[in-house]
Design a protein around this motif. Structure first.
Motif, PDB file in Angstrom:
ATOM      1  N   GLY A  37      -3.969  13.950  -3.749  1.00 16.69           N
ATOM      2  CA  GLY A  37      -3.376  12.845  -2.987  1.00 16.69           C
ATOM      3  C   GLY A  37      -4.219  11.581  -3.011  1.00 16.69           C
ATOM      4  N   ASP A  38      -5.271  11.579  -3.830  1.00 17.33           N
ATOM      5  CA  ASP A  38      -6.208  10.454  -3.805  1.00 17.33           C
ATOM      6  C   ASP A  38      -5.720   9.328  -4.716  1.00 17.33           C
ATOM      7  N   VAL A  39      -4.595   8.740  -4.383  1.00 16.98           N
ATOM      8  CA  VAL A  39      -4.015   7.718  -5.261  1.00 16.98           C
ATOM      9  C   VAL A  39      -4.051   6.333  -4.619  1.00 16.98           C
ATOM     10  N   PHE A  40      -4.604   6.248  -3.425  1.00 20.02           N
ATOM     11  CA  PHE A  40      -4.591   4.957  -2.739  1.00 20.02           C
ATOM     12  C   PHE A  40      -5.921   4.235  -2.851  1.00 20.02           C
ATOM     13  N   ARG A  41      -7.026   5.018  -3.008  1.00 18.17           N
ATOM     14  CA  ARG A  41      -8.335   4.398  -2.803  1.00 18.17           C
ATOM     15  C   ARG A  41      -9.039   4.021  -4.083  1.00 18.17           C
ATOM     16  N   LYS A  73       0.834  -1.200   0.000  1.00 12.84           N
ATOM     17  CA  LYS A  73       0.000   0.000   0.000  1.00 12.84           C
ATOM     18  C   LYS A  73       0.875   1.258   0.000  1.00 12.84           C
ATOM     19  N   THR A  74       1.882   1.259   0.833  1.00 15.80           N
ATOM     20  CA  THR A  74       2.727   2.452   0.942  1.00 15.80           C
ATOM     21  C   THR A  74       3.506   2.697  -0.347  1.00 15.80           C
ATOM     22  N   ARG A  75       4.057   1.613  -0.894  1.00 11.49           N
ATOM     23  CA  ARG A  75       4.843   1.774  -2.122  1.00 11.49           C
ATOM     24  C   ARG A  75       3.981   2.250  -3.284  1.00 11.49           C
ATOM     25  N   ARG A  76       2.701   1.835  -3.288  1.00 10.23           N
ATOM     26  CA  ARG A  76       1.840   2.203  -4.419  1.00 10.23           C
ATOM     27  C   ARG A  76       1.741   3.730  -4.561  1.00 10.23           C
ATOM     28  N   SER A 117     -10.007   3.046  -7.752  1.00  8.24           N
ATOM     29  CA  SER A 117      -9.419   2.431  -8.939  1.00  8.24           C
ATOM     30  C   SER A 117      -9.749   3.264 -10.180  1.00  8.24           C
ATOM     31  N   THR A 118     -10.873   4.045 -10.129  1.00  5.37           N
ATOM     32  CA  THR A 118     -11.198   4.899 -11.292  1.00  5.37           C
ATOM     33  C   THR A 118     -10.086   5.927 -11.515  1.00  5.37           C
ATOM     34  N   VAL A 119      -9.502   6.436 -10.409  1.00 12.17           N
ATOM     35  CA  VAL A 119      -8.409   7.415 -10.553  1.00 12.17           C
ATOM     36  C   VAL A 119      -7.236   6.738 -11.260  1.00 12.17           C
ATOM     37  N   ARG A 120      -6.891   5.545 -10.795  1.00 11.17           N
ATOM     38  CA  ARG A 120      -5.730   4.853 -11.384  1.00 11.17           C
ATOM     39  C   ARG A 120      -5.968   4.538 -12.856  1.00 11.17           C
ATOM     40  N   ALA A 121      -7.207   4.125 -13.184  1.00 12.38           N
ATOM     41  CA  ALA A 121      -7.506   3.788 -14.587  1.00 12.38           C
ATOM     42  C   ALA A 121      -7.368   5.038 -15.467  1.00 12.38           C
ATOM     43  N   ARG A 122      -7.912   6.156 -14.987  1.00 15.96           N
ATOM     44  CA  ARG A 122      -7.829   7.374 -15.818  1.00 15.96           C
ATOM     45  C   ARG A 122      -6.397   7.903 -15.893  1.00 15.96           C
ATOM     46  N   LEU A 123      -5.630   7.687 -14.840  1.00 19.81           N
ATOM     47  CA  LEU A 123      -4.230   8.125 -14.905  1.00 19.81           C
ATOM     48  C   LEU A 123      -3.448   7.314 -15.935  1.00 19.81           C
ATOM     49  N   LEU A 124      -3.888   6.090 -16.188  1.00 21.47           N
ATOM     50  CA  LEU A 124      -3.237   5.292 -17.240  1.00 21.47           C
ATOM     51  C   LEU A 124      -3.466   5.941 -18.608  1.00 21.47           C
ATOM     52  N   ILE A 125      -4.692   6.463 -18.792  1.00 21.18           N
ATOM     53  CA  ILE A 125      -4.978   7.155 -20.061  1.00 21.18           C
ATOM     54  C   ILE A 125      -4.107   8.412 -20.155  1.00 21.18           C
ATOM     55  N   PHE A 126      -3.975   9.100 -19.041  1.00 24.56           N
ATOM     56  CA  PHE A 126      -3.120  10.293 -18.997  1.00 24.56           C
ATOM     57  C   PHE A 126      -1.692   9.932 -19.446  1.00 24.56           C
ATOM     58  N   LYS A 127      -1.195   8.822 -18.924  1.00 29.52           N
ATOM     59  CA  LYS A 127       0.177   8.413 -19.268  1.00 29.52           C
ATOM     60  C   LYS A 127       0.279   8.091 -20.761  1.00 29.52           C
ATOM     61  N   LEU A 128      -0.754   7.454 -21.269  1.00 30.79           N
ATOM     62  CA  LEU A 128      -0.750   7.099 -22.693  1.00 30.79           C
ATOM     63  C   LEU A 128      -0.666   8.373 -23.546  1.00 30.79           C
ATOM     64  N   ILE A 129      -1.468   9.374 -23.188  1.00 37.10           N
ATOM     65  CA  ILE A 129      -1.437  10.639 -23.939  1.00 37.10           C
ATOM     66  C   ILE A 129      -0.053  11.281 -23.820  1.00 37.10           C
TER      67      ILE A 129
END
Ligand SMILES: Cc1cc2nc3c(=O)[nH]c(=O)nc-3n(C[C@H](O)[C@H](O)[C@H](O)COP(=O)(O)OP(=O)(O)OC[C@H]3O[C@@H](n4cnc5c(N)ncnc54)[C@H](O)[C@@H]3O)c2cc1C
Length: 461
Positions: A417-421, A374-377, A423-435
């Motif tokens: 700071g909402d990166v732990f809870r 959890k902490t490393r994530r 999964s929608t945030v993480r999924a959309r951040l993947l799209i951000f990375k792709l762009i």
């Protein structure tokens, strides 16, 4: 003692840390400690990480001792908090107290010289709308409040006492020795040890497992000003990040009227200093007209402070009878103001892990693994953005935000700071990375130039 760890101790601590047969035959040192006081948990370091875990465990009825080498209130840098901190303060029942000492921060303003404009992200537009703002705080005040809160919850708190040595015992637990400002020796026998010693990295330094970050380096110079020109109205408490040629500046308005200003720069630039630090700081400010303008009527208060390259990580975060929290484990960079939140968040996860270790030793390994994952994530999520924060592609995306497939909301959740809870945030951040990757490929020469510059910084650091 840990200070004089020989190979056998090293193997006991690390290879045999979970009671593996490898610890057979390891000799325990026979240094006697005088009358160690018994406790369930000893926490070294009364910053946000240490005070939070001490309060949580004491509230659950544990016998906790919290030892701080300094005396509160003491200066500390790290004044800008995140909306997810507010969630933690609420869970601790101290949100109102923090609100009284803090300046409300509704969002983050970015100013880039290459774009000739400013862009503001309002936390109210993040995916989770429940925490639409955060606080800017004097750390001396916040840290004292958290320390006192731990005491109020039942932890034994000791100030002016430095933990010197930690000796992990075969079969679990630790003996800890410390000395007070007056030179008096203190010692405890604890069932569990929490290293929350911040950048002193008590265990990581003693074990020789603190590693410089090979992907990132920067250094900071900072000071406090009176009469800095703030944003108008509701945005008055917003943090502003000004990019400039040598790195970036923070502008953090505090509730007592002062404003914290810091320059985070490439180490080769800081090393080029030939004049006194205060003059160097003012010269650096002059290189960034946007911040110089905000400070045109401002007066520098007190001394200017410099911090050398501070990006590091420990090889390990846990062992059978210990965990590391916050900066005691790692620190990357302040650009996303996440340090206090990470320390407190790891304290929440750590409190659950420590409870399991104390109550159900059979589950120790699993509890510590869950804590560590959890902490490393969170650290890994932020690291990706930190490593690219000065690259043109990322800066362009911050300076021209678009809510394609909800990625602007996801960026806001990241900034909150909402990166732990979620999964929608993480999924959309993947799209951000792709762009990001696509736009980097579309501007190959700028991407290459920025990458080369970053390599040179790392080599120079
Ligand atoms: C330039 C810069 C700017 C930053 N800006 C921000 C920001 O805007 N927002 C943000 O959230 N974070 C920021 N940070 C990061 C933030 O300061 C830290 O991440 C945060 O303080 C970590 O909390 P902690 O409890 O882990 O450690 P600390 O807050 O450092 O607390 C550790 C405590 O342990 C005590 N201690 C150390 N050794 C011992 C010992 N042997 N025995 C007993 N006590 C001991 C220390 O005195 C200290 O009180 C910044 C960092 C830097 C370098």
């Amino acid at each position: 003692m840990v200070e004089n760890l020989g190979p056998s101790w090293y193997s006991f601590l690390f290879r045999g840390a979970f009671g593996s047969p490898n610890c057979d035959g390891v000799k325990l040192p026979d240094t006697p400690f005088t009358e160690p006081v018994q406790c369930d948990v000893l926490v070294a370091g009364g910053g946000p990480g240490g005070s939070t875990i001490a309060a949580l465990l004491a509230e659950r009825g544990r016998n906790v001792v919290l030892v701080e080498k300094d005396r509160h209130p003491r200066f500390h840098i790290g004044e800008s908090l995140l909306p997810m901190n507010v969630m933690l303060f609420e869970r601790m029942g101290i949100r109102d107290e923090i609100e009284r000492i803090g300046m409300i921060k509704h969002g983050v303003e970015f100013i880039s010289p290459n774009h000739n404009k400013s862009v503001t992200f309002d936390f109210a537009n993040a995916i989770d709308k429940r925490f639409p703002y955060a606080y800017q705080v004097r750390r001396s005040v916040l840290d004292e409040l958290l320390f006192n809160h731990a005491r109020a919850k039942g932890a034994t708190t000791i100030e002016g006492c430095r933990v010197d040595e930690v000796e992990f015992l075969r079969g679990g637990g630790a003996r800890i020795s410390a000395h007070t400002e007056g030179g008096e020796e203190r010692s405890w026998r604890a069932r569990f040890f929490v290293d929350a010693s911040g950048r002193d990295t008590l265990l990581a330094s003693r074990f020789g497992i603190k590693q410089r970050n090979l992907r990132h380096n920067s250094a900071a110079i900072f000071g406090h000003f009176r009469d800095a020109r703030r944003l108008p109205g509701k945005a008055e408490g917003n943090i502003t990040v000004f990019w400039f040629d040598k790195g970036w500046f923070w502008f953090i308005p505090l509730s007592d009227g002062t404003t914290s200003i810091g320059a985070v720069c490439r180490p080769d630039y800081i090393k080029s200093r030939k004049i006194d630090l205060g003059a160097f700081f003012m010269d650096t400010i002059a290189m960034c007209p946007a911040i110089a303008d905000r400070l045109s009527d401002a007066k520098l208060l007190g001394p200017v402070t410099g911090t050398g390259n501070y990006s590091y990580r420990s090889e390990r975060m846990t062992g059978e009878s210990f965990i590391m929290l916050g900066d005691a484990f790692a620190f990357i960079d302040p650009i996303f103001s996440a340090g206090v939140f990470f320390a407190m968040n790891s304290a929440f996860a750590g409190a659950d892990a420590v409870e399991t270790c104390l109550d159900t030793p059979k589950r120790t390994r699993r509890a510590l693994r869950r804590f560590e994952t959890k902490t490393r994530r969170g650290i890994d999520t932020f690291s990706w953005y930190i490593y690219r924060a000065t690259r043109p592609a990322l800066r362009n995306m911050f300076m021209s935000p678009r809510n394609i497939l909800g990625i602007e909301e996801a960026m806001l959740s990241l900034l909150a700071g909402d990166v732990f809870r979620l999964s929608t945030v993480r999924a959309r951040l993947l799209i951000f990375k792709l762009i990001y990757y696509i736009s980097s490929i579309l501007t190959p020469s700028r991407t290459y130039h920025a990458w080369r510059q970053q390599r040179r910084n790392l080599e120079a650091g």
